[in-house]
Write a protein that holds these residues in place. Sequence first.
Motif, PDB file in Angstrom:
ATOM      1  N   GLU A  40       2.645  -5.753   3.431  1.00 40.65           N
ATOM      2  CA  GLU A  40       1.375  -4.733   1.778  1.00 40.65           C
ATOM      3  C   GLU A  40       2.723  -3.826   1.320  1.00 40.65           C
ATOM      4  OE1 GLU A  40       1.298  -3.359   4.600  1.00 40.65           O
ATOM      5  OE2 GLU A  40       2.279  -1.670   4.619  1.00 40.65           O
ATOM      6  N   THR A  41       3.797  -4.190   1.017  1.00 45.43           N
ATOM      7  CA  THR A  41       4.849  -3.347   0.103  1.00 45.43           C
ATOM      8  C   THR A  41       5.848  -4.531  -0.351  1.00 45.43           C
ATOM      9  OG1 THR A  41       6.179  -3.495   2.002  1.00 45.43           O
ATOM     10  CG2 THR A  41       5.619  -1.552   1.309  1.00 45.43           C
ATOM     11  N   ASP A  43       3.893  -7.561  -1.799  1.00 50.35           N
ATOM     12  CA  ASP A  43       3.175  -7.904  -3.199  1.00 50.35           C
ATOM     13  C   ASP A  43       3.383  -8.119  -3.846  1.00 50.35           C
ATOM     14  OD1 ASP A  43       0.284  -7.792  -1.129  1.00 50.35           O
ATOM     15  OD2 ASP A  43       0.050  -5.894  -2.326  1.00 50.35           O
ATOM     16  N   GLU A  44       4.210  -8.235  -4.819  1.00 54.47           N
ATOM     17  CA  GLU A  44       4.867  -8.026  -5.671  1.00 54.47           C
ATOM     18  C   GLU A  44       5.909  -9.192  -5.814  1.00 54.47           C
ATOM     19  OE1 GLU A  44       6.589  -4.370  -8.991  1.00 54.47           O
ATOM     20  OE2 GLU A  44       7.320  -6.464  -9.117  1.00 54.47           O
ATOM     21  N   GLY A  47       3.398 -12.403  -4.900  1.00 51.62           N
ATOM     22  CA  GLY A  47       3.320 -12.544  -6.438  1.00 51.62           C
ATOM     23  C   GLY A  47       3.825 -14.021  -7.541  1.00 51.62           C
ATOM     24  N   SER A  54       4.085 -16.158   2.002  1.00 47.69           N
ATOM     25  CA  SER A  54       3.325 -14.962   2.186  1.00 47.69           C
ATOM     26  C   SER A  54       4.182 -13.591   3.236  1.00 47.69           C
ATOM     27  CB  SER A  54       1.960 -15.730   2.894  1.00 47.69           C
ATOM     28  OG  SER A  54       2.715 -15.953   4.091  1.00 47.69           O
ATOM     29  N   ALA A  55       3.257 -12.643   2.905  1.00 45.33           N
ATOM     30  CA  ALA A  55       3.959 -11.637   3.391  1.00 45.33           C
ATOM     31  C   ALA A  55       3.606 -11.499   5.210  1.00 45.33           C
ATOM     32  CB  ALA A  55       4.249 -10.396   2.890  1.00 45.33           C
TER      33      ALA A  55
END
Length: 216
Positions: A40-41, A43-44, A47, A54-55
């Motif tokens: 979740e850290t 995303d940037e 993106g 993907s993370a």
Amino acid sequence: MENENSKIGIIGAGHIGGNAARLFVKAGRRVVISNSRGPETLDELVGELGDNASAGTVEAARDFGDIVFVSIPLFAYKELPTDGWEGKIVVDSNNYYPERDGQIAELDEGTTTSSEMLGQHLRGARIVKAFNTIWFEHLRSQGDTDLPLEDRRVIFMAGDDSEAKEAVARLIEDIGFAAGDTGFLHDGGLMQQPGTPLYNKDLKGSDARKAIAAGA
Ligand SMILES: NC(=O)c1ccc[n+]([C@@H]2O[C@H](COP(=O)([O-])OP(=O)(O)OC[C@H]3O[C@@H](n4cnc5c(N)ncnc54)[C@H](OP(=O)(O)O)[C@@H]3O)[C@@H](O)[C@H]2O)c1
């Protein structure tokens, strides 16, 4: 076209891992990238990287990658899982900096190398030490796929598995550099350590070959 090594797992999303991810995606590879704080850290970054990235967790990056690119501070390597690496090609960009990593007696005494330590921890991995001697800003900016190999900056690699080195060499070439083989993991790895003549040097073609032959 998708080949057998088109999926890259990345562990470490910092200066080297993040920029490597940008270059791999640009070269048409797919990546799953991870860090210590969780997907979740990221995303940037994902993106920015677009649909081919993907993370994930460290385990997800490990499982996804035909090649797994490990780029974390050396002091953290024992936090990585020991299982699930059998047959995986692992790129080790980690360097030993005692001021950051603490003193590691085996490395100070020269009985082993940081890549061999990583290899022992990641059971069954096919370790290729690479991307260790290039500063992240140069990694980001100096690759040029339009140049012939002889005119490209060399990214050095060392390892005991020639097929794994071939796969890493293709990855290096796909992002606009040329691969320079310094030899087996122990001796070739020693040539890539901080402070050696190859470290942070912009070497190309015959200059790179001469530096390797001189034992750098
Ligand atoms: N910087 C350079 O120019 C350069 C050049 C060649 C080689 N190297 C070497 O490459 C390695 C990475 O350098 P860097 O400059 O990219 O470091 P960095 O910018 O500090 O990034 C380190 C990354 O590793 C992640 N990480 C730390 N512990 C982890 C763990 N247990 N599991 C998963 N991820 C973890 C961090 O995640 P969090 O942020 O979530 O903690 C962060 O994404 C180092 O060993 C360095 O010496 C660096």
